[in-house]
Design a protein around this motif. Structure first.
Motif, PDB file in Angstrom:
ATOM      1  N   ILE A  65       9.278   2.160  -8.570  1.00  0.00           N
ATOM      2  CA  ILE A  65       9.726   3.547  -8.705  1.00  0.00           C
ATOM      3  C   ILE A  65       9.798   4.173  -7.322  1.00  0.00           C
ATOM      4  O   ILE A  65       9.257   3.631  -6.353  1.00  0.00           O
ATOM      5  N   ASN A  66      10.433   5.325  -7.241  1.00  0.00           N
ATOM      6  CA  ASN A  66      10.471   6.071  -5.981  1.00  0.00           C
ATOM      7  C   ASN A  66       9.542   7.270  -6.067  1.00  0.00           C
ATOM      8  O   ASN A  66       8.824   7.452  -7.050  1.00  0.00           O
ATOM      9  N   ARG A  67       9.566   8.100  -5.044  1.00  0.00           N
ATOM     10  CA  ARG A  67       8.657   9.244  -4.961  1.00  0.00           C
ATOM     11  C   ARG A  67       8.856  10.215  -6.134  1.00  0.00           C
ATOM     12  O   ARG A  67       7.932  10.905  -6.552  1.00  0.00           O
ATOM     13  N   GLU A  68      10.070  10.273  -6.657  1.00  0.00           N
ATOM     14  CA  GLU A  68      10.354  11.184  -7.775  1.00  0.00           C
ATOM     15  C   GLU A  68      10.015  10.562  -9.123  1.00  0.00           C
ATOM     16  O   GLU A  68      10.212  11.190 -10.172  1.00  0.00           O
ATOM     17  N   GLY A  69       9.528   9.324  -9.118  1.00  0.00           N
ATOM     18  CA  GLY A  69       9.180   8.666 -10.364  1.00  0.00           C
ATOM     19  C   GLY A  69      10.341   7.951 -11.015  1.00  0.00           C
ATOM     20  O   GLY A  69      10.221   7.456 -12.140  1.00  0.00           O
ATOM     21  N   GLU A  70      11.471   7.873 -10.353  1.00  0.00           N
ATOM     22  CA  GLU A  70      12.642   7.197 -10.895  1.00  0.00           C
ATOM     23  C   GLU A  70      12.520   5.691 -10.710  1.00  0.00           C
ATOM     24  O   GLU A  70      12.006   5.214  -9.694  1.00  0.00           O
ATOM     25  N   GLU A  71      12.994   4.942 -11.681  1.00  0.00           N
ATOM     26  CA  GLU A  71      12.936   3.495 -11.590  1.00  0.00           C
ATOM     27  C   GLU A  71      13.983   2.974 -10.624  1.00  0.00           C
ATOM     28  O   GLU A  71      15.150   3.383 -10.667  1.00  0.00           O
ATOM     29  N   SER A 121      -1.121   0.753   7.459  1.00  0.00           N
ATOM     30  CA  SER A 121      -1.447  -0.362   6.566  1.00  0.00           C
ATOM     31  C   SER A 121      -0.834  -1.682   7.032  1.00  0.00           C
ATOM     32  O   SER A 121      -1.047  -2.716   6.409  1.00  0.00           O
ATOM     33  N   SER A 122      -0.090  -1.647   8.114  1.00  0.00           N
ATOM     34  CA  SER A 122       0.558  -2.853   8.634  1.00  0.00           C
ATOM     35  C   SER A 122      -0.452  -3.810   9.251  1.00  0.00           C
ATOM     36  O   SER A 122      -1.467  -3.402   9.827  1.00  0.00           O
ATOM     37  N   ALA A 123      -0.153  -5.101   9.170  1.00  0.00           N
ATOM     38  CA  ALA A 123      -0.986  -6.109   9.826  1.00  0.00           C
ATOM     39  C   ALA A 123      -0.928  -5.971  11.345  1.00  0.00           C
ATOM     40  O   ALA A 123      -1.724  -6.594  12.053  1.00  0.00           O
ATOM     41  N   ARG A 124      -0.032  -5.154  11.843  1.00  0.00           N
ATOM     42  CA  ARG A 124       0.027  -4.878  13.287  1.00  0.00           C
ATOM     43  C   ARG A 124      -1.299  -4.286  13.775  1.00  0.00           C
ATOM     44  O   ARG A 124      -1.697  -4.494  14.925  1.00  0.00           O
ATOM     45  N   ALA A 146       0.813  -1.224   0.000  1.00  0.00           N
ATOM     46  CA  ALA A 146       0.000   0.000   0.000  1.00  0.00           C
ATOM     47  C   ALA A 146       0.846   1.273   0.000  1.00  0.00           C
ATOM     48  O   ALA A 146       0.290   2.370   0.093  1.00  0.00           O
ATOM     49  N   ASP A 147       2.155   1.135  -0.116  1.00  0.00           N
ATOM     50  CA  ASP A 147       3.031   2.321  -0.104  1.00  0.00           C
ATOM     51  C   ASP A 147       2.565   3.379  -1.109  1.00  0.00           C
ATOM     52  O   ASP A 147       2.394   4.553  -0.765  1.00  0.00           O
ATOM     53  N   PHE A 148       2.374   2.963  -2.354  1.00  0.00           N
ATOM     54  CA  PHE A 148       2.031   3.921  -3.408  1.00  0.00           C
ATOM     55  C   PHE A 148       0.657   4.539  -3.174  1.00  0.00           C
ATOM     56  O   PHE A 148       0.481   5.756  -3.303  1.00  0.00           O
ATOM     57  N   THR A 149      -0.331   3.736  -2.831  1.00  0.00           N
ATOM     58  CA  THR A 149      -1.689   4.271  -2.711  1.00  0.00           C
ATOM     59  C   THR A 149      -1.833   5.192  -1.513  1.00  0.00           C
ATOM     60  O   THR A 149      -2.568   6.186  -1.569  1.00  0.00           O
ATOM     61  N   TYR A 150      -1.148   4.901  -0.403  1.00  0.00           N
ATOM     62  CA  TYR A 150      -1.194   5.808   0.749  1.00  0.00           C
ATOM     63  C   TYR A 150      -0.581   7.156   0.376  1.00  0.00           C
ATOM     64  O   TYR A 150      -1.095   8.214   0.730  1.00  0.00           O
ATOM     65  N   GLU A 151       0.554   7.108  -0.339  1.00  0.00           N
ATOM     66  CA  GLU A 151       1.191   8.356  -0.759  1.00  0.00           C
ATOM     67  C   GLU A 151       0.300   9.112  -1.740  1.00  0.00           C
ATOM     68  O   GLU A 151       0.177  10.335  -1.689  1.00  0.00           O
ATOM     69  N   ALA A 152      -0.362   8.374  -2.644  1.00  0.00           N
ATOM     70  CA  ALA A 152      -1.240   9.016  -3.627  1.00  0.00           C
ATOM     71  C   ALA A 152      -2.429   9.676  -2.953  1.00  0.00           C
ATOM     72  O   ALA A 152      -2.875  10.756  -3.376  1.00  0.00           O
ATOM     73  N   LYS A 153      -2.942   9.078  -1.888  1.00  0.00           N
ATOM     74  CA  LYS A 153      -4.113   9.625  -1.213  1.00  0.00           C
ATOM     75  C   LYS A 153      -3.759  10.789  -0.289  1.00  0.00           C
ATOM     76  O   LYS A 153      -4.396  11.841  -0.332  1.00  0.00           O
TER      77      LYS A 153
END
Length: 368
Positions: A320-326, A137-140, A118-125
């Motif tokens: 990719i990272n936050r800057e869109g780099e692969e 988003s952790s199972a914790r 969920a890394d990408f979707t949390y950042e997108a939201k």
């Protein structure tokens, strides 16, 4: 619209992150006069907590619960309800401290998105995310659900028995002819088939040593549910159950009763025929999973959930990272090679919460 709550009359709100100081829940709508202690809640938390075997994350958490509100005990309550603290009908607030976080393990992925996570979707939201252990988003987070489930079991009473079993890891399924509920307490997998549990040990050792992960299927049942709980159309019991199980981290599929297998059956084979029994209707099968038209039949409620493989693995994956780099993402730290292993107590808790809510709603509508 934060969507951190579920339920109607029995309502649960969870809070906290994987690497924050604590997490917990607030249970609102619990009826008054029910005996409840921290030790009783702890019993269920101990079944879920990490570090129990080499097949799960080695994060060491006591998961010690504190009940901060909603209980009371004095001479009057002892005389009326018996000795011990009882629920007051006001919100129950429960807290579980995090004590074994290693946030430095996640420093390398602070600006990278793990594939399948969920890394990408949390950042997108939100425009930011707590990358430490996956944050919210952790199972914790499911520890709080298990605490709430302990309260739900009190609402349901001893007549309703909720239990779950792991029935598949990867492509290896149990042999249902060997199903024995007692075996779920004798191995680290909640597996009702001792022979398959032995196969899983060898398989998961290979998966863990390879730094990989694998998915699983958990089956959860509730026996003793009377006929009549639930509602037609938009309050269907099976819809509520499916939504609750689907909300568990890593769950990607839910089925009730025969589920997708029903698509391969004929009408004759799928029909749960009924005969006259000594204590009411006697069903000859249970393809419906204990629910018809959104309302419980009096049979065992049966559901299954499929969990995807853990996204945090050692094998580099393209992203990719936050800057869109692969980049190639490789996740170190302590993770479950199969998140489904500790999901059985969570599935039990969620089913218990939904059924407790259904019981209270049924009583509110019908008076019984």
């Amino acid at each position: 619209m934060s969507h951190n709550s579920f339920g109607h009359l029995f309502r649960v709100t969870t809070w906290g992150e994987s690497h924050g100081p604590a997490l917990g829940c607030v249970v609102d709508g619990c009826p008054p006069g029910l005996h409840l202690t921290e030790a009783e809640v702890q019993h269920w938390l101990d079944r879920r907590k990490p570090g129990g075997s080499r097949f799960v994350t080695q994060r060491r958490e006591a998961d010690a619960v504190r009940i901060l509100s909603g209980l009371f005990e004095d001479e009057d309550t002892a005389a009326r309800f018996g000795p011990g603290p009882v629920t007051t009908g006001t919100p129950l607030s429960m807290l579980i401290e995090n004590t074994d976080q290693r946030s430095k393990d996640y420093a390398k992925i602070a600006a990278e998105f793990r594939p399948g996570h969920a890394d990408f979707t949390y950042e997108a939201k939100y425009g930011l995310r707590d990358y430490r252990g996956g944050g919210r988003s952790s199972a914790r987070e499911t520890a709080a659900r298990v605490a709430a489930g302990a309260v739900a079991r009190k609402v349901l009473g001893e007549g309703v028995v909720v239990r779950a079993a792991l029935v598949q890891i990867g492509a290896i399924k149990i042999d249902r002819a060997r199903w024995d509920w007692a075996e779920t307490e004798n191995n680290p997998f909640w597996c009702p088939d001792a022979q398959t549990a032995g196969r899983w040990e060898t398989y998961l050792d290979e998966v863990r040593k390879a730094g990989s992960s694998v998915g699983a299927v958990v089956e959860v049942t509730a026996e003793g549910v009377p006929a009549g709980w639930g509602a037609p159309i938009y309050g269907k019991l099976d819809a509520e159950i499916a939504g609750a199980l689907m909300s568990i981290n890593a769950v990607k599929g839910v089925e009730i009763g025969a589920g997708f297998e029903a698509a391969a059956l004929t009408g004759e084979a799928n029909a749960d025929e009924i005969r006259k029994g000594n204590e009411g209707p006697r069903f000859l099968s249970n393809h419906a999973g204990g629910v018809l038209g959104g309302i419980s039949t009096g049979q065992a409620v049966v559901a299954r959930m499929a969990l995807k493989p853990t996204s945090s693995i050692l094998t580099p994956r393209r992203s990719i990272n936050r800057e869109g780099e692969e980049v190639d993402v490789r996740t170190t730290g302590r993770h479950d090679p199969c998140v489904g292993i500790r999901a059985a107590p969570v599935a039990e808790a969620m089913l218990a919460c939904i059924l407790a809510d259904a019981k209270l709603r049924h009583r509110a509508q019908t008076g019984r």
